[in-house]
Design a protein around this motif. Structure first.
Motif, PDB file in Angstrom:
ATOM      1  N   GLU A  42     -34.554   8.216  27.401  1.00 16.48           N
ATOM      2  CA  GLU A  42     -34.838   7.421  26.215  1.00 16.48           C
ATOM      3  C   GLU A  42     -34.041   7.978  25.047  1.00 16.48           C
ATOM      4  N   SER A  43     -33.748   7.113  24.077  1.00 16.60           N
ATOM      5  CA  SER A  43     -32.996   7.577  22.916  1.00 16.60           C
ATOM      6  C   SER A  43     -33.218   6.675  21.713  1.00 16.60           C
ATOM      7  N   TYR A  44     -32.899   7.249  20.562  1.00 16.90           N
ATOM      8  CA  TYR A  44     -32.826   6.534  19.287  1.00 16.90           C
ATOM      9  C   TYR A  44     -31.494   6.877  18.652  1.00 16.90           C
ATOM     10  N   PHE A  45     -30.940   5.936  17.909  1.00 20.49           N
ATOM     11  CA  PHE A  45     -29.807   6.209  17.034  1.00 20.49           C
ATOM     12  C   PHE A  45     -30.289   6.111  15.598  1.00 20.49           C
ATOM     13  N   LEU A  46     -30.007   7.144  14.810  1.00 23.37           N
ATOM     14  CA  LEU A  46     -30.363   7.154  13.397  1.00 23.37           C
ATOM     15  C   LEU A  46     -29.094   7.112  12.565  1.00 23.37           C
ATOM     16  N   SER A  47     -29.167   6.416  11.431  1.00 25.53           N
ATOM     17  CA  SER A  47     -28.006   6.290  10.563  1.00 25.53           C
ATOM     18  C   SER A  47     -28.460   6.131   9.123  1.00 25.53           C
ATOM     19  N   PHE A  48     -27.496   6.205   8.222  1.00 29.66           N
ATOM     20  CA  PHE A  48     -27.747   5.968   6.809  1.00 29.66           C
ATOM     21  C   PHE A  48     -27.364   4.533   6.491  1.00 29.66           C
ATOM     22  N   GLU A  49     -28.138   3.879   5.659  1.00 28.24           N
ATOM     23  CA  GLU A  49     -27.876   2.495   5.297  1.00 28.24           C
ATOM     24  C   GLU A  49     -26.523   2.367   4.612  1.00 28.24           C
ATOM     25  N   GLY A  50     -25.703   1.443   5.101  1.00 25.66           N
ATOM     26  CA  GLY A  50     -24.425   1.154   4.478  1.00 25.66           C
ATOM     27  C   GLY A  50     -23.425   2.289   4.499  1.00 25.66           C
ATOM     28  N   ASN A  51     -23.627   3.253   5.371  1.00 25.50           N
ATOM     29  CA  ASN A  51     -22.777   4.439   5.385  1.00 25.50           C
ATOM     30  C   ASN A  51     -22.009   4.483   6.695  1.00 25.50           C
ATOM     31  N   SER A  52     -20.761   4.857   6.606  1.00 21.73           N
ATOM     32  CA  SER A  52     -19.944   4.934   7.819  1.00 21.73           C
ATOM     33  C   SER A  52     -19.940   6.334   8.423  1.00 21.73           C
ATOM     34  N   SER A  53     -20.819   7.229   7.908  1.00 17.73           N
ATOM     35  CA  SER A  53     -20.851   8.586   8.455  1.00 17.73           C
ATOM     36  C   SER A  53     -21.388   8.552   9.881  1.00 17.73           C
ATOM     37  N   PRO A  54     -21.156   9.618  10.629  1.00 16.76           N
ATOM     38  CA  PRO A  54     -21.626   9.637  12.016  1.00 16.76           C
ATOM     39  C   PRO A  54     -23.136   9.432  12.118  1.00 16.76           C
ATOM     40  N   ARG A  55     -23.525   8.780  13.208  1.00 18.83           N
ATOM     41  CA  ARG A  55     -24.942   8.580  13.493  1.00 18.83           C
ATOM     42  C   ARG A  55     -25.480   9.805  14.228  1.00 18.83           C
ATOM     43  N   LEU A  56     -26.800   9.885  14.310  1.00 15.74           N
ATOM     44  CA  LEU A  56     -27.471  10.956  15.026  1.00 15.74           C
ATOM     45  C   LEU A  56     -28.234  10.319  16.183  1.00 15.74           C
ATOM     46  N   GLU A  57     -27.945  10.768  17.402  1.00 16.87           N
ATOM     47  CA  GLU A  57     -28.639  10.253  18.582  1.00 16.87           C
ATOM     48  C   GLU A  57     -29.663  11.287  19.035  1.00 16.87           C
ATOM     49  N   LEU A  58     -30.903  10.859  19.149  1.00 20.77           N
ATOM     50  CA  LEU A  58     -31.985  11.711  19.637  1.00 20.77           C
ATOM     51  C   LEU A  58     -32.308  11.265  21.054  1.00 20.77           C
ATOM     52  N   MET A  59     -32.203  12.180  22.022  1.00 22.91           N
ATOM     53  CA  MET A  59     -32.304  11.823  23.436  1.00 22.91           C
ATOM     54  C   MET A  59     -33.375  12.646  24.142  1.00 22.91           C
ATOM     55  N   LYS A  60     -33.940  12.064  25.190  1.00 24.10           N
ATOM     56  CA  LYS A  60     -34.925  12.774  26.014  1.00 24.10           C
ATOM     57  C   LYS A  60     -34.750  12.362  27.469  1.00 24.10           C
ATOM     58  N   ARG A  61     -34.840  13.374  28.338  1.00 22.53           N
ATOM     59  CA  ARG A  61     -34.839  13.162  29.793  1.00 22.53           C
ATOM     60  C   ARG A  61     -35.587  14.340  30.396  1.00 22.53           C
ATOM     61  N   PRO A  62     -36.436  14.130  31.386  1.00 15.69           N
ATOM     62  CA  PRO A  62     -37.293  15.211  31.878  1.00 15.69           C
ATOM     63  C   PRO A  62     -36.572  16.365  32.569  1.00 15.69           C
ATOM     64  N   ASP A  63     -35.335  16.168  33.009  1.00 17.99           N
ATOM     65  CA  ASP A  63     -34.638  17.227  33.735  1.00 17.99           C
ATOM     66  C   ASP A  63     -33.772  18.116  32.839  1.00 17.99           C
ATOM     67  N   ILE A  64     -33.807  17.912  31.528  1.00 11.88           N
ATOM     68  CA  ILE A  64     -33.031  18.733  30.613  1.00 11.88           C
ATOM     69  C   ILE A  64     -33.811  20.020  30.341  1.00 11.88           C
ATOM     70  N   ILE A  65     -33.150  21.156  30.517  1.00  9.02           N
ATOM     71  CA  ILE A  65     -33.847  22.435  30.346  1.00  9.02           C
ATOM     72  C   ILE A  65     -33.922  22.813  28.871  1.00  9.02           C
ATOM     73  N   GLU A  66     -34.971  23.532  28.505  1.00  4.67           N
ATOM     74  CA  GLU A  66     -35.168  23.935  27.127  1.00  4.67           C
ATOM     75  C   GLU A  66     -34.298  25.136  26.791  1.00  4.67           C
ATOM     76  N   ASN A  67     -33.738  25.128  25.601  1.00  2.42           N
ATOM     77  CA  ASN A  67     -32.946  26.244  25.099  1.00  2.42           C
ATOM     78  C   ASN A  67     -33.901  27.281  24.519  1.00  2.42           C
ATOM     79  N   LYS A  68     -33.899  28.474  25.042  1.00  2.00           N
ATOM     80  CA  LYS A  68     -34.796  29.542  24.585  1.00  2.00           C
ATOM     81  C   LYS A  68     -34.149  30.468  23.555  1.00  2.00           C
TER      82      LYS A  68
END
Length: 132
Positions: A42-68
């Protein structure tokens, strides 16, 4: 050829929490959640209104290991920086994060390369520079 950074992606334990955080503190807007049931992704894309700056993608998948490790002190991407327009805005937002219980990694200061900034952690420990 015109090249630009299109988006940054972050693996998350809780994309809903992260989405709310970035929308609340940085005024970002989000698309509807994308779900791929086959990959359990699953994912979301976040952005600023009317801005051409890079977007931020927030992602989740159960097999991704946690960074300790400490997020900003390992090889690879270290942080994302948000410019808030002034030194006063850096001070105000940094204090807001402190009052709301977020970790301040680095207090406001002028860096050796001339930035006025602070560094905070988002809800999952990723480092964010807040710059003027």
């Amino acid at each position: 050829m015109k090249i630009k950074i299109e988006h940054y992606a972050v693996w998350c334990k809780d994309p809903e929490l992260m989405r709310t955080f970035y929308m609340t503190y940085f005024g970002m807007f989000s698309n509807d959640r994308y779900i791929n049931p086959v990959k359990k992704y699953e994912s979301y894309f976040l952005s600023f209104e009317g801005n051409s700056s890079p977007r931020l993608e927030l992602m989740k998948r159960p097999d991704i290991i946690e960074n300790k490790e400490v997020r900003g002190l390992m090889m690879g991407y270290a942080h994302i920086a948000f410019s808030v327009g002034s030194k006063a805005a850096v001070d105000i937002l940094t204090e807001k994060f402190r009052q709301d219980g977020y970790s301040i990694v680095s207090e406001t200061r002028v860096t050796g390369d001339g930035y006025y900034e602070s560094v905070i952690e988002d809800p999952e420990g990723n480092w964010i520079e807040i710059t003027e």
